[in-house]
Design an enzyme around this catalytic site. Structure first.
Site: not given
Length: 250
Positions: A11, A130
């Site tokens: 990330d 998500d």
């Protein structure tokens, strides 16, 4: 049985690898080029690079960092973040990405899935989702988990599959970073509804969690970040453990 894949995730925020809990409270986790090289050497099956602030901040994923990581690894490489049009895909593939992950842009413009599949092939297009479990089922979110949508997890991933997505990367926002295991019930539901591979993301804390994602969740691959970045689980040991549990790994 196809071998299950272990996928570390980088990330990226402002050029550095970060890791948070439930999508907030980000802390530094290391140099992405060095981490990518280490994971490639340790036997990771793939690497995922998500520029987690690109869509939110409305800027393009920096192809230069992608190029530097790609030059240092010998495994398939998926890149996501701020990809809104075919020229973005082209630029990142040219920089060394093998697959492209789209999330917010796909929800806003589903035709982008069709276009990527048509121009570059379904194998290039990874739909990242998500999702958060609510009273009304699993809802999909935009912009790194900041904006709730009316998209329901199973319906949206089935639509994406029909449009040409080659894989689904499902992150449970309820489980992200808390290290209590993956969302195995939701994973198993997706696996039963889809014919394309499902990648589990969000919740890895110990080796048993990977086993459960494959056995209970029926996932094709399991992605994790902090347990790898901070050395809590080493990939060769994880693969050895899974092998002992009767799970086929590469």
């Amino acid at each position: 049985m196809l071998a299950k894949r272990i996928i570390p995730c980088l990330d990226i925020k402002d050029g550095q690898t970060v890791k948070g809990t439930n999508f907030v409270n980000l802390r530094q986790a290391g140099d992405p080029v060095e981490l990518g090289r280490a994971y490639s050497e340790q036997g990771a099956d793939e690497l995922v690079f998500l520029d987690i602030t690109a869509s939110h901040e409305g800027r393009k994923t920096f192809a230069e960092l992608v190029r530097r990581i790609a030059a240092n690894i010998s495994i398939p490489f998926t890149v996501g973040g701020g990809i809104n049009e075919l020229s973005d895909v082209d630029r990142l593939l040219n920089a060394g990405a093998d697959k492209i992950s789209i999330n917010s842009s796909a929800i806003r413009h589903p035709q982008l899935i069709d276009d990527i599949a048509k121009h570059f092939g379904s194998q290039v297009c990874v739909l990242a989702v998500d999702a958060k479990q609510t009273e009304n089922g699993w809802k999909c979110y935009l912009n790194g988990g900041r904006i709730e949508t009316d998209k329901e997890l199973t319906a949206w991933t089935k639509e994406a599959q029909e449009r040409g997505a080659g894989e689904v990367l499902f992150t449970s926002m309820n489980h992200d970073g808390v290290k209590t295991g993956y969302a195995n019930e939701a994973l198993a539901e997706l696996a039963s509804q889809l014919s394309i591979p499902v990648i589990a993301s969000g919740g890895a804390g110990q080796m048993e969690h990977f086993r459960d994602a494959f056995t209970l969740g029926k996932a094709d691959a399991a992605l994790a970040a902090s347990v790898f970045h901070f050395g809590e689980i080493k990939i060769p040991e994880l693969k050895s453990y899974l092998c002992d549990q009767g799970i086929t790994v590469r």
